[in-house]
Structure formats: C-alpha cells, structure tokens
Motif scaffolding. Sequence first.
Motif, mmCIF file in Angstrom:
data_model
loop_
_atom_site.group_PDB
_atom_site.id
_atom_site.type_symbol
_atom_site.label_atom_id
_atom_site.label_comp_id
_atom_site.label_asym_id
_atom_site.label_seq_id
_atom_site.Cartn_x
_atom_site.Cartn_y
_atom_site.Cartn_z
ATOM 1 N N GLY A 1 36.282 -13.704 24.337
ATOM 2 C CA GLY A 1 35.861 -12.355 23.247
ATOM 3 C C GLY A 1 36.018 -12.605 21.663
ATOM 4 N N ARG A 2 36.061 -13.854 21.106
ATOM 5 C CA ARG A 2 36.109 -14.301 19.804
ATOM 6 C C ARG A 2 34.813 -14.907 19.301
ATOM 7 N N GLY B 1 26.815 -24.654 8.432
ATOM 8 C CA GLY B 1 26.923 -23.096 9.091
ATOM 9 C C GLY B 1 29.113 -22.798 8.476
ATOM 10 N N GLY B 2 29.426 -24.238 8.703
ATOM 11 C CA GLY B 2 31.374 -24.313 8.085
ATOM 12 C C GLY B 2 31.111 -23.325 6.366
ATOM 13 N N GLY B 3 32.186 -23.530 6.249
ATOM 14 C CA GLY B 3 32.659 -22.933 5.097
ATOM 15 C C GLY B 3 34.032 -22.131 4.803
ATOM 16 N N SER B 4 34.580 -21.366 4.060
ATOM 17 C CA SER B 4 35.756 -21.383 4.098
ATOM 18 C C SER B 4 35.308 -19.487 3.665
ATOM 19 N N GLU C 1 37.172 -12.331 9.336
ATOM 20 C CA GLU C 1 36.320 -12.045 9.171
ATOM 21 C C GLU C 1 35.367 -13.449 9.910
ATOM 22 N N SER C 2 33.769 -13.588 9.766
ATOM 23 C CA SER C 2 33.039 -13.937 10.160
ATOM 24 C C SER C 2 32.520 -15.470 9.892
ATOM 25 N N GLN D 1 28.759 -18.140 17.197
ATOM 26 C CA GLN D 1 28.851 -17.260 16.434
ATOM 27 C C GLN D 1 30.722 -16.832 16.815
ATOM 28 N N MET D 2 31.066 -16.723 15.610
ATOM 29 C CA MET D 2 32.982 -17.027 15.577
ATOM 30 C C MET D 2 33.381 -15.485 14.737
ATOM 31 N N ASN D 3 33.303 -14.893 15.591
ATOM 32 C CA ASN D 3 34.482 -13.045 15.045
ATOM 33 C C ASN D 3 35.662 -13.734 14.847
#
Length: 124
Positions: free
Chosen positions: A64-65, A7-10, A15-16, A80-82
């Motif tokens: 919170g993120r 699930g990693g990426g740029s 963004e999330s 989940q990274m927002n």
Amino acid sequence: VRLVASGGGSVQAGESLRLSCTASGYIYSSVCMAWFRQDAGKEREVIATVDDTGNTFYTDSVKGRFTISLDGTRKNLSLQMNSLRPEDSSKYYCAAEYRGGTLCPVERSRYRNWDQGTQVTVSS
C-alpha cells in the motif's frame, strides 16, 4: 547482467522517493527482478518482486506504500516509495534472475545479479 541503481537519499517521514535500477548486458527474456534492503548486521530481506508478465509481490510492511514496476524492455526497474517511515531507512539493492517458474523467489540466495546498493534515510 549488470545492474546500476540510483535514487536514494534522505527525506522526512511521510515523504516519497523513487528508486531506479537499470539493467545492461544480457537481458533475460523471462525475468524476475526484485528490491531488497539490508540494515547493518542484519540479513538482506526482500521488499518487492516483479516479473516480465507483471506479477508482483510485496512484503507486508510496504504493501500500500511502495510500488514496483518493470518496463517492457525489461531493463528499467523502479520502486516508488510513498509515506516513508524511519524504519524504511536502509540500504536498498535491486536484483535480477532468470524466471524459471511461475513465481519470483524471495530468497536472496536465488538471485545472482545485484547492484551496488543505494542508501535511503528517513528522518522523523
């Protein structure tokens, strides 16, 4: 326990991304699972932990993120990274360990099972 993360990426700032980690082999009945991240030349630091009862911990910089979750099979961990920031850029690792107490450890040394890591890059 074998762990495989994906699930990693740029992405751009704001963004999330969603990281996933799948466990196979021996699955602990009582488990702590965690996400760590490590920058080049720095210590691996904990981001979040979750146990099989649903208790969670987050380091202050991601509260919170980010949201950590573990499904009922105890095999599928996610993060989940927002509202991502450039300073979130790092190599992320998932980890698993038998939960011997009421709280999951936050020290790298307390986890014996790791995945190979997945890179997250956030551009400003």
